[in-house]
Scaffold this active site. Structure first.
Site, PDB file in Angstrom:
ATOM      1  CD  GLU A  65      -2.945  -0.826  -0.069  1.00 55.19           C
ATOM      2  OE1 GLU A  65      -3.527   0.263  -0.190  1.00 55.19           O
ATOM      3  OE2 GLU A  65      -3.055  -1.756  -0.895  1.00 55.19           O
TER       4      GLU A  65
ATOM      5  CD1 TRP B 165      -1.131  -0.643  -4.171  1.00 55.16           C
ATOM      6  CD2 TRP B 165      -1.588   0.732  -5.868  1.00 55.16           C
ATOM      7  NE1 TRP B 165      -1.738  -1.384  -5.159  1.00 55.16           N
ATOM      8  CE2 TRP B 165      -2.031  -0.564  -6.216  1.00 55.16           C
ATOM      9  CE3 TRP B 165      -1.763   1.769  -6.780  1.00 55.16           C
ATOM     10  CZ2 TRP B 165      -2.645  -0.849  -7.427  1.00 55.16           C
ATOM     11  CZ3 TRP B 165      -2.374   1.493  -8.002  1.00 55.16           C
ATOM     12  CH2 TRP B 165      -2.808   0.204  -8.314  1.00 55.16           C
TER      13      TRP B 165
ATOM     14  CD1 TRP C  46     -18.027  12.506 -17.556  1.00 57.06           C
ATOM     15  CD2 TRP C  46     -18.672  10.820 -16.254  1.00 57.06           C
ATOM     16  NE1 TRP C  46     -16.971  11.632 -17.471  1.00 57.06           N
ATOM     17  CE2 TRP C  46     -17.337  10.583 -16.669  1.00 57.06           C
ATOM     18  CE3 TRP C  46     -19.286   9.882 -15.422  1.00 57.06           C
ATOM     19  CZ2 TRP C  46     -16.616   9.466 -16.287  1.00 57.06           C
ATOM     20  CZ3 TRP C  46     -18.555   8.754 -15.030  1.00 57.06           C
ATOM     21  CH2 TRP C  46     -17.249   8.566 -15.465  1.00 57.06           C
TER      22      TRP C  46
ATOM     23  CG  ASN D 205      -8.423   2.714   0.941  1.00 55.02           C
ATOM     24  OD1 ASN D 205      -8.336   3.751   0.302  1.00 55.02           O
ATOM     25  ND2 ASN D 205      -8.128   1.524   0.421  1.00 55.02           N
TER      26      ASN D 205
ATOM     27  CD1 TRP E  43     -13.820  10.641 -14.050  1.00 53.26           C
ATOM     28  CD2 TRP E  43     -12.316  11.543 -12.677  1.00 53.26           C
ATOM     29  NE1 TRP E  43     -12.820  11.177 -14.825  1.00 53.26           N
ATOM     30  CE2 TRP E  43     -11.884  11.734 -14.009  1.00 53.26           C
ATOM     31  CE3 TRP E  43     -11.529  12.026 -11.643  1.00 53.26           C
ATOM     32  CZ2 TRP E  43     -10.700  12.394 -14.328  1.00 53.26           C
ATOM     33  CZ3 TRP E  43     -10.341  12.680 -11.947  1.00 53.26           C
ATOM     34  CH2 TRP E  43      -9.939  12.860 -13.290  1.00 53.26           C
TER      35      TRP E  43
ATOM     36  CD1 TRP F 232     -11.371  10.637  -5.786  1.00 50.93           C
ATOM     37  CD2 TRP F 232     -13.291   9.997  -6.737  1.00 50.93           C
ATOM     38  NE1 TRP F 232     -12.363  10.803  -4.849  1.00 50.93           N
ATOM     39  CE2 TRP F 232     -13.556  10.424  -5.415  1.00 50.93           C
ATOM     40  CE3 TRP F 232     -14.343   9.550  -7.524  1.00 50.93           C
ATOM     41  CZ2 TRP F 232     -14.845  10.410  -4.873  1.00 50.93           C
ATOM     42  CZ3 TRP F 232     -15.628   9.536  -6.986  1.00 50.93           C
ATOM     43  CH2 TRP F 232     -15.874   9.959  -5.672  1.00 50.93           C
TER      44      TRP F 232
END
Length: 460
Positions: free
Chosen positions: A270, A273, A302, A337, A355, A378
């Site tokens: 993580e 990441w 959208w 998370n 988004w 996102w």
């Protein structure tokens, strides 16, 4: 020789290579500076929660620097560029010979730093720029074809293979022989934030929290997705402001006696990441200008549904796990998370709202807002970014809730209307039950919304 250390998103004294560099100059007179720029932060959609987090870390940094005999000055400016002008004027007034700071990768950050380096040169001031937000210079991590990585797993493998050749932590600052600075704090603006912080925000609390988390780290893989359990490190806000460094967190993982356990390995992954998202920002700075990583997805139609967006923001969607997460965010400036992924995918893939609307709302509300991580998360949920979830991956929020909050304890804490509902019914209460309890009706039908989204993606 006067050294000026420019603090930004590195609000700590330990493992601070720019501060160390200044302290190592023989006979140096060291000063520190921070630019307080709320209008610039607002342009980046950073809200009061983020300013509160910065201020909390600044108070501790000012005290710790004073113990080293280093005064901290706060300069207030509307923008970073005007702040740089003030910084250079300050440097001239105090006969600064060298300015030290850490590199950052955002679009505006790069422009700011280039301007600062040029203005310092014109003033006869040398600059020293160190690496802090990531473990490696992004230009040093390339594929065999000399290109940037677009997929996380090979990036991680390359990162780990290179890690062994690089020191994990920078040396601590060398204490000054000067007397401690005056005990008064610099003029740090107050921040009128109404949330309740549940995260460590300054360096001392962050390290204490990391030490406590070390005991739970081997269980991280099993507990990290359970929002009702204290299974995560909760260090995200301290990492965002730099109250603790990525290197220090990684050192905790690499030196852990159970390093080979699934939990420690998952936490390390993580952290990598987090570096990967900063790496992407370095190579693709245009994502800081509201661009998807893959431009073809900008053609997605959208919806402009302000009513649905408002219900989502206020935690009134009629989906308990989504509403619990959004209310946790509103009250604490933080969200678990796993729940972040659920609420994000609900907004993008089911309500079909852009988004970037969700990205902006998170930036305005989160204590731990970090542009690279927020944008990366996102775009992953929207299937517009690198290493993204395929467009056909659409979380069912009800089954996610049943899987990760099976007893409903997380929902009950944040959605008190449902406090008396048994576990079997709490994840998707009937409309009759919801009406009886005064709970919101669902905005959409999951199956219909999912089918519509899949069809729209297929057309692209």
């Amino acid at each position: 020789m006067t050294q000026l250390v420019w603090f930004r998103n590195d609000l700590r004294v330990s493992d601070h290579s720019a501060l160390t560099e200044a302290c190592q100059a023989p006979g140096a007179d060291i000063k520190a500076i921070f630019l307080w720029t709320p209008k610039q932060w607002q342009q980046h959609d950073y809200g009061l929660a983020r300013q509160y987090s910065i201020r909390s870390a600044l108070v501790t940094v000012a005290r710790d620097l004073a113990q080293l005999g280093i005064p901290l000055t706060i300069l207030q400016a509307d923008t970073w560029l005007s702040g740089v002008d003030q910084l250079i004027d300050f440097a001239r007034q105090h006969s600064v010979r060298q300015l030290t700071f850490h590199r950052e990768f955002g679009w505006d950050e790069v422009q700011r730093d280039q301007y600062a380096i040029e203005q310092a040169r014109l003033a006869g001031i040398t600059t020293w720029v160190g690496e802090d937000r990531v473990g490696f210079d992004p230009a040093s991590l390339l594929t065999g074809q000399g290109e940037m990585y677009r997929v996380f797993t090979p990036f991680k493998k390359r990162w780990l293979s290179q890690h062994a050749e690089t020191p994990l932590t920078a040396p601590l600052p060398v204490p000054s022989t000067r007397a401690p600075a005056l005990s008064e704090l610099p003029d740090i603006p107050e921040v009128d934030w109404n949330g309740t912080a549940e995260l460590p925000l300054n360096e001392h609390d962050a390290h204490e929290h990391l030490d406590q988390f070390a005991d739970a780290m081997p269980r991280y893989k099993d507990q990290r997705d359970l929002p009702a359990t204290e299974g995560t490190s909760r260090l995200s806000a301290a990492l965002a402001s730099g109250a603790i460094s990525l290197r220090q967190c990684m050192h905790s993982a690499f030196s852990h006696p159970k390093f080979d356990s699934a939990g420690v390995q998952t936490w390390l992954s993580e952290l990598i990441w987090r570096e990967f998202y900063h790496y992407l920002l370095y190579w693709r700075p245009d994502i800081a200008r509201h661009k998807p990583f893959y431009p073809r997805w900008d053609a997605f139609p959208w919806l402009q549904d302000e009513t649905a967006l408002h219900h989502w923001q206020q935690g009134q969607t009629g989906v308990p796990i989504v509403d619990a997460g959004m209310r946790q965010l509103a009250q604490t400036g933080w969200m678990h998370n796993r729940v972040r992924m659920i609420v994000a995918m609900y907004l993008v893939k089911l309500l079909k709202i852009d988004w970037r609307q969700g990205e902006r709302w998170f930036a305005q509300q989160l204590l731990d807002i970090d542009f690279a991580s927020n944008n990366g998360g996102w775009q992953w949920c929207a299937s517009t970014g690198v290493d993204a979830a395929p467009y056909f991956r659409i979380f069912n929020p009800h089954t996610q809730s049943q899987r990760f909050d099976p007893s409903g304890d997380y929902i009950r804490r944040w959605v008190p209307e449902l406090a008396s509902v048994p576990a079997k019914a709490i994840h998707e209460p009937t409309q009759q039950l919801a009406r009886h309890l005064g709970y919101a009706r669902p905005l959409i039908d999951y199956k219909r919304a999912r089918a519509e989204t899949l069809e729209l993606f297929k057309q692209l």
